[in-house]
Design a protein around this motif. Structure first.
Motif, PDB file in Angstrom:
ATOM      1  N   THR A  20       0.814  -1.224   0.067  1.00  0.00           N
ATOM      2  CA  THR A  20       0.032  -0.026  -0.011  1.00  0.00           C
ATOM      3  C   THR A  20       0.932   1.256  -0.080  1.00  0.00           C
ATOM      4  OG1 THR A  20      -0.060  -0.075   2.328  1.00  0.00           O
ATOM      5  CG2 THR A  20      -2.020  -1.156   1.142  1.00  0.00           C
TER       6      THR A  20
ATOM      7  N   SER B 292       0.876   5.793   0.456  1.00  0.00           N
ATOM      8  CA  SER B 292       0.719   7.303   0.493  1.00  0.00           C
ATOM      9  C   SER B 292       1.575   8.203  -0.395  1.00  0.00           C
ATOM     10  CB  SER B 292       0.427   7.548   2.087  1.00  0.00           C
ATOM     11  OG  SER B 292       1.895   7.696   2.443  1.00  0.00           O
TER      12      SER B 292
ATOM     13  N   GLY C  98      -5.254  11.272   3.714  1.00  0.00           N
ATOM     14  CA  GLY C  98      -6.197  10.156   3.161  1.00  0.00           C
ATOM     15  C   GLY C  98      -5.593   8.731   3.468  1.00  0.00           C
ATOM     16  N   ASP C  99      -6.405   7.754   3.205  1.00  0.00           N
ATOM     17  CA  ASP C  99      -6.054   6.318   3.491  1.00  0.00           C
ATOM     18  C   ASP C  99      -4.879   5.667   2.472  1.00  0.00           C
ATOM     19  OD1 ASP C  99      -7.854   6.375   5.513  1.00  0.00           O
ATOM     20  OD2 ASP C  99      -9.529   5.775   4.265  1.00  0.00           O
ATOM     21  N   ASP C 100      -4.269   4.736   2.928  1.00  0.00           N
ATOM     22  CA  ASP C 100      -3.304   4.117   1.790  1.00  0.00           C
ATOM     23  C   ASP C 100      -4.133   3.608   0.773  1.00  0.00           C
ATOM     24  OD1 ASP C 100      -1.211   5.096   3.423  1.00  0.00           O
ATOM     25  OD2 ASP C 100      -0.519   3.360   4.292  1.00  0.00           O
TER      26      ASP C 100
ATOM     27  N   ARG D 152      -4.038   0.622  -2.498  1.00  0.00           N
ATOM     28  CA  ARG D 152      -3.375  -0.684  -2.553  1.00  0.00           C
ATOM     29  C   ARG D 152      -2.724  -0.724  -4.075  1.00  0.00           C
ATOM     30  NH1 ARG D 152      -3.430  -5.280  -0.328  1.00  0.00           N
ATOM     31  NH2 ARG D 152      -4.946  -4.348   1.227  1.00  0.00           N
TER      32      ARG D 152
END
Length: 345
Positions: A223, A225, A330-332, A334
Motif C-alpha cells: 500500500t 501514501s 487520506g488512506d493508503d 493498494r
C-alpha cells in the motif's frame, strides 16, 4: 517378393546406375521402378544408402536375361575401348562437395525435409506444415510468454523427430517398404503428438522457477501514501527487502511519462518479520507533490529484491506500482507487485 507383386533385381548405391537400368527396362516395355533416396539431402554418405530397382514378378526371368546381355556387352566394350588414360587427371569436385555439405546441413534443420527425401512426402509435408504453424504461433505470442516457449520447443522437437525417424524411413524405403498416404499421415500424427508433448514438458520444466517466484510473491502486498510505501509480509518466514529504486512517474501532455527519483528517508534495506508490515518513508520534492496534486496523474513506482534471512538469498526481484491520493494524507491506496525480468517474466 513384395506384397505388391514386385521383386528386386538390382541393389546399388549408385543412383546413376539404377536410373540407367530402370530407363532401359522401361524401353523394353517392363514396368520397372527405381527407389531413389537422396543421401546428400539427409546428410548421409552416398555409400551407405542402398537403392533398389524393382520389376513385376512375371517379368523377372526376362529382366535377368536382359541384364546378362547388358553385362556381356559392357565387358566387351570395355576390352575394345581400353586406352592409355594415365595422364588424365580427374576434374576437381571440391566445390561441389562443399555445396553438398552446406545444402545437407541447411536442409536437416527444415522440418519434414528428411522424410521427403526418404520417400515419405505426406509425412514430411505434414511436419513442415506443423513447423510453419508453430512459427506463426510463436510470432503471435511474443517473446518470453509460455506459449512462445512451447512453440519454439515444439519446432526443435519436430526437427529432431524428423531426423531420427526420417533416417529409419530411408532405410525402410531401401528395403522395399513403401507405405501409402494413410500410413504416412498416421506416422506424422504420432510424431506431432510426441513433439507437442515434449515441447509442453520442456517449457513447463523451464517455467517452474518463475512459477515458484510468483507463488512466493503473492504472499506480499503493498500500500502507499503520497510520502511512504508499506510492504506486508504474509509469508511464514522472515524476509529482507532491499529497495533498489523508488520514483514518482509523472505524466505530462505531449511529453509522455517521466520518472523522478524519490529519495528514501532511511536505509534501503527493510527487515520484515513473518506476518508484519514495514513502511518505507519517502522524501519527494514538495514542488513535485504540488504538480501531482493538481494533475492526479502520478503514481509511485519502485523495484525491490526479496531475500530470505535464514537460508541465504532468495533470488526474487519484483516491480511495484501504486497510485495514492495526492491531494491530502487520506488512506493508503493498494498497489501491485509483479515479477522482474530476471525471474522469467
Amino acid at each position: 517378393m513384395a506384397d505388391d507383386g514386385y521383386v528386386t533385381v538390382l541393389r546399388t548405391t549408385d543412383a546413376a546406375q539404377g536410373e540407367l537400368l530402370t530407363e532401359m527396362l522401361r524401353r523394353e516395355g517392363i514396368a520397372a521402378r527405381f527407389h531413389k533416396v537422396s543421401s546428400t539431402l539427409i546428410g548421409m554418405p552416398a555409400a551407405l544408402i542402398e537403392m533398389t530397382v524393382d520389376v513385376p514378378a512375371d517379368s523377372e526371368a526376362r529382366v535377368e536375361e536382359l541384364m546378362r546381355d547388358l553385362e556381356y556387352t559392357a565387358a566387351a566394350d570395355e576390352v575394345d575401348g581400353e586406352t592409355d588414360t594415365e595422364g588424365d587427371a580427374p576434374s576437381p569436385r571440391s566445390g561441389a562437395r562443399s555445396r553438398a555439405l552446406v545444402r545437407a546441413g541447411f536442409m536437416l534443420f527444415l522440418p519434414g525435409t528428411v522424410h521427403v527425401c526418404a520417400g515419405r512426402p505426406w509425412t514430411g509435408g505434414a511436419l513442415a506444415l506443423a513447423g510453419f504453424w508453430c512459427i506463426c504461433v510463436a510470432l503471435a505470442a511474443g517473446a518470453g510468454s509460455f506459449t512462445f516457449g512451447v512453440a519454439v520447443a515444439t519446432i526443435v522437437t519436430i526437427v529432431v523427430c524428423d531426423m531420427i525417424v526420417g533416417l529409419r524411413a530411408a532405410a525402410a524405403e531401401v528395403r522395399g517398404e513403401h507405405p501409402g498416404k494413410g500410413r504416412q499421415l498416421a506416422t506424422a500424427l504420432r510424431l506431432l503428438i510426441v513433439a507437442v508433448g515434449l515441447g509442453v514438458g520442456v517449457r513447463t520444466i523451464a517455467h517452474v522457477p518463475s512459477m515458484w517466484h510468483a507463488h512466493v510473491l503473492r504472499r506480499f502486498s503493498i500500500t502507499c501514501s503520497r510520502t511512504s510505501v508499506a510492504i506486508e509480509n504474509g509469508d511464514d518466514e522472515d524476509r529482507d527487502v532491499t529497495i533498489r529504486r523508488v520514483g514518482i512517474a509523472v505524466r505530462a501532455p505531449n511529453v509522455g511519462e517521466t520518472i523522478v527519483d524519490a529519495p528514501l528517508a532511511h536505509g534501503a534495506v527493510l527487515r520484515l518479520r513473518a506476518g508484519t508490515t514495514g513502511r518505507v518513508p519517502l522524501e519527494p520534492d514538495p514542488e513535485l507533490l504540488l504538480i501531482c496534486a493538481e494533475s492526479e496523474r502520478c503514481r509511485i513506482v519502485f523495484a525491490i529484491a526479496i531475500e530470505s534471512t535464514e537460508r541465504g538469498p532468495l533470488p526474487l526481484d519484483a516491480n511495484g506500482d501504486c497510485k495514492p491520493s495526492w491531494s491530502g494524507p487520506g488512506d493508503d491506496a493498494r498497489g501491485s507487485l509483479t515479477l522482474g525480468l530476471s525471474n522469467g517474466e
